[in-house]
Every structure is written in C-alpha cells, then in structure tokens.
Design a protein around this motif. Sequence first.
Motif, mmCIF file in Angstrom:
data_model
loop_
_atom_site.group_PDB
_atom_site.id
_atom_site.type_symbol
_atom_site.label_atom_id
_atom_site.label_comp_id
_atom_site.label_asym_id
_atom_site.label_seq_id
_atom_site.Cartn_x
_atom_site.Cartn_y
_atom_site.Cartn_z
ATOM 1 N N GLU A 1 -7.691 -27.350 11.583
ATOM 2 C CA GLU A 1 -7.997 -25.959 11.199
ATOM 3 C C GLU A 1 -6.713 -25.123 11.147
ATOM 4 O O GLU A 1 -6.520 -24.332 10.224
ATOM 5 C CB GLU A 1 -8.964 -25.282 12.207
ATOM 6 C CG GLU A 1 -10.369 -25.845 12.241
ATOM 7 C CD GLU A 1 -10.433 -27.228 12.918
ATOM 8 O OE1 GLU A 1 -9.692 -27.424 13.913
ATOM 9 O OE2 GLU A 1 -11.183 -28.100 12.447
ATOM 10 N N GLU A 2 -5.870 -25.338 12.148
ATOM 11 C CA GLU A 2 -4.624 -24.550 12.171
ATOM 12 C C GLU A 2 -3.756 -24.884 10.951
ATOM 13 O O GLU A 2 -3.164 -24.012 10.335
ATOM 14 C CB GLU A 2 -3.850 -24.818 13.469
ATOM 15 C CG GLU A 2 -4.478 -24.126 14.669
ATOM 16 C CD GLU A 2 -3.912 -24.622 16.000
ATOM 17 O OE1 GLU A 2 -3.718 -23.791 16.898
ATOM 18 O OE2 GLU A 2 -3.682 -25.853 16.144
ATOM 19 N N ARG A 3 -3.740 -26.131 10.624
ATOM 20 C CA ARG A 3 -2.943 -26.530 9.445
ATOM 21 C C ARG A 3 -3.512 -25.903 8.178
ATOM 22 O O ARG A 3 -2.784 -25.362 7.358
ATOM 23 C CB ARG A 3 -2.920 -28.055 9.309
ATOM 24 C CG ARG A 3 -1.770 -28.697 10.062
ATOM 25 C CD ARG A 3 -1.480 -30.084 9.533
ATOM 26 N NE ARG A 3 -2.554 -31.001 9.849
ATOM 27 C CZ ARG A 3 -2.634 -31.693 10.979
ATOM 28 N NH1 ARG A 3 -1.676 -31.587 11.885
ATOM 29 N NH2 ARG A 3 -3.658 -32.487 11.214
ATOM 30 N N ALA A 4 -4.842 -25.973 8.096
ATOM 31 C CA ALA A 4 -5.493 -25.404 6.905
ATOM 32 C C ALA A 4 -5.200 -23.908 6.824
ATOM 33 O O ALA A 4 -4.931 -23.376 5.733
ATOM 34 C CB ALA A 4 -7.004 -25.649 6.975
ATOM 35 N N ALA A 5 -5.196 -23.239 7.988
ATOM 36 C CA ALA A 5 -4.946 -21.794 7.989
ATOM 37 C C ALA A 5 -3.522 -21.511 7.508
ATOM 38 O O ALA A 5 -3.298 -20.593 6.709
ATOM 39 C CB ALA A 5 -5.169 -21.234 9.397
#
Length: 456
Positions: free
Chosen positions: A130-134
């Motif tokens: 999720e952090e990467r996607a953000a």
Amino acid sequence: MSVTVRFAPSPTGQIHIGNARTALFNWLFALKAGGRFVLRFDDTDVERSRRDHADQIEADLAWLGITPQVVVRQSERSALYERAVERLKEKGLLYPCYETAEELELRRKVRLSRRLPPVYGREALKLSDEERAALEAEGRKPHWRFLLPNFKADPFSPTRTEVHWDDIVRGPQTVDLSSMSDPVLVREDGSFLYTLPSVVDDIELGITHVIRGDDHVTNTGAQIALFEALGAEAPGFGHHNLLTTATGEGLSKRTGALSIASLREAGIEPMAIASLAVLIGTSESVAACRSMDELAARFDPASSSKSSAKFDPAELQGLSRSLLHEMPFEKARERLEELGVSGPKAEPFWNAVRGNLDKIADAGFWWRLVHEGPGKVDLPEEDRDFFDAALELLPPKPWDGETWRVWTDRVKEKTGRKGKALFKPLRLALTGRESGPELAELLPLIERESILAGRS
Ligand code: GLU
C-alpha cells in the motif's frame, strides 16, 4: 577457458595516458597469455556518451598498437540487462526505492550523527504494498537497489560479510559487504547504472580477468556478489594504481589533458607512451621498449606500487627521442613517405638525421634542406671570405662518407682555421643552423647547387 580481458571506457571524451595504462595492462596480459581483448564501450549514459568519442578512442588504441578482437557497445545490449533485472527481481534481490537525493542525504547525516556507518538503511525494503502504491500515486518512480548478501536472516541487521579475491596486481584483497550501501542498479527512468551492465557483459562475453584502476576496488566486492546472484562465477580481478599529473592531480577524459590524441599531435612515438604508461609506478625501471612484445616481456602487473604514480610528460619526450634515434629505416619508411621522404636517398638520409630528431616530422625539414639548401644564410662578416675559400676546395661529386673529412682537412690546411672556427661557419652555411645531424653523413646527400645557396 582461454584468457579474455576487456577495456571498458565510457566514450565521454578523449582517452588519456591513464586510460592507456588500463588498456595496455589488459592488452599485455592477453598478449602474454595468448588471449583475447574485448573493447567495450560503456555508453549507457546517453547524455554524455558520443559516437565520435568512441571512434576516436578506437583510433587512439590502434595507433598505440591495440587492436581489439571484439568491439561491443552497451547501448546496443539493453535486452541482456533487462533479462538480468528480471532474474534478480524474481529472486527478490532487486527492490524498488523511492527516496529522493535530498532525503537520502538527510538520512546519511542522521546516521553519521548517531555514529552509524553512512550506508543506506534499506528503509524501502520495509514499505508495504500500500505504501508503495501511495508513493507511485504521488508520481514517484522507483530506482532499484541490489540487496547485498551481507546478513543472516534479517536484512536490517547486516553482519560482517567478507568477500575475498587474490588481486592480480595488489595481492589478497578483502571487502566487507556490510560496510557498503546496496548499490542502485536501475535509475528512475529505467536506465542502468554502470554496475549491472558491466557484470552482465563480463558474464556474457566470457571475461576471465577484469583489470582496471584501483578506484574500483570497493565496487569489486559488490560486483562479485552480483556475479554470484546471477549464477556466474566471478572472473579474476586486478586493480592497478592510477596516474596523476606531476602536481598530483587526477587525469580526466573531459579536460583532454595528456590525451593520447594531443601527444600524437605533439609527435610523441606511440611506444614511448606505451612504455611509460605501463612501466611507471612499477618496480621496473622505465625505458623505451621498441615493440609490444618487448614491453610484454617487462610487464609484470604484480610489480605495480599501491600508491598513485606521478606522470611527467617531459619523460615522454626523452623516451620518444631515444626510440627515434635508433629506429630502423623499415619501421619509419611509411611515415617518411607521408613527409615526402622517398626514393634511393631515403634510407641513408634517415640514418643521417634520425639521431638528431625530436619528432619524426622534423625529418621533413632536413629533407627539404638537402634538396633545396638552407636559403640565404647571413654569415657573420668575418666568415664570408672564409666560406668562399672553402667552397673553392669542395671536392667534385660524387661525395661519400669521407668527403666531409677530406674537405675540412683541406680547408683547415689552407685557411689555418680549426675547431669551432672551422666547423661552425661551415655548418651554418650548409644548413642554416648551428647544430644538426653529423655533416659527414649529411653532406653526401646534399645537392651541390644547394650549397651555393648558402653563399651570402
Ligand atoms: N566504464 C568504467 C570506467 O571507465 C569501466 C570500469 C571497469 O573496467 O569495470 O571506469
């Protein structure tokens, strides 16, 4: 496997004597082993690399006597690097990072203030999907780091991990992989940094020995790990000391300082450059070798010192001169022809003048002189009658190696002059110069009419 080496310049400028040292260490190593030499252009940096620089480098190497069996350009080999990237990703050894240069610098400072080694702390490895996607949604693009094998189970607790190799030049070497950051292999824009293409090509081209400057020693630790990650055995390595200017500054391709092209322009003999580039900074004494084979016999990479070597261009002049002074006609013939020196007189002419040359192009001056004379020479007042008298005594043609002695003996007898007072005005009248080749050898080549031109 037969010995295969490579010289891998980035074509961002003209190669200099320091680059020639690397090229020659490889060339001579291959020559001694009956191996192959690959020229690899590291031109993945499209902004700084230029084809004309690459062509010039190839020409400079050929002029030095280095003729690669294979030439490759990294810019034409990206498919290979892409494949390696995929392999590393599959193995979980290449991970995406999103930090900007400023963020990395800040972290480095924090680590230093905490007395931690200023290496990358693998923070990006902690990011969740999720952090990467953000981050990507913010418009950030990842660069990719190679996960160095410097930990047991936990990548956030690196432990001392020694990589060893027996360096061809420096002897046994150790690099600790926990003392370095995971190297970035792929930039945000998808282009490759030097490390990955270099290792992939070394594997792909069957390079058995990598010989390069000692500024790469630390890289070698990470590269050995990368060879292994890609399932290959690492080649042998050698890291030679670097050359600096007489004042201790490093040489740079971009400034053109001491470039091979400028030394060639200045008339320095290629074997003078090769001899100095190889023998300086080693325990061998520096002497001009006449051929690559002769230089190969004196080349011992293990005799290089570990500190950098100061390079003095004045030494090149001396070596170049000593090569010219004993250069056989056959070796000079082609270049003499380019200067217009040819025909039956060419060989005796060469033998007469070579001992006096600073550079081969100066032979052109003496060739014109023996044919056309020195033009009008202003002899000092007191020598004019003396020279006229001397001319009367000049033996008729044909002249040979004895003529000069016979003539000057007669002049001496008739005029009573001797030593400098005898020889100096004769040389000046004949050549327009106060020094030059032995006149005993030069005189038989001179046209009689051209001597009359010296009469003022
Ligand atoms: N292009 C690299 C350099 O010029 C090559 C280094 C190597 O030989 O691996 O430094």
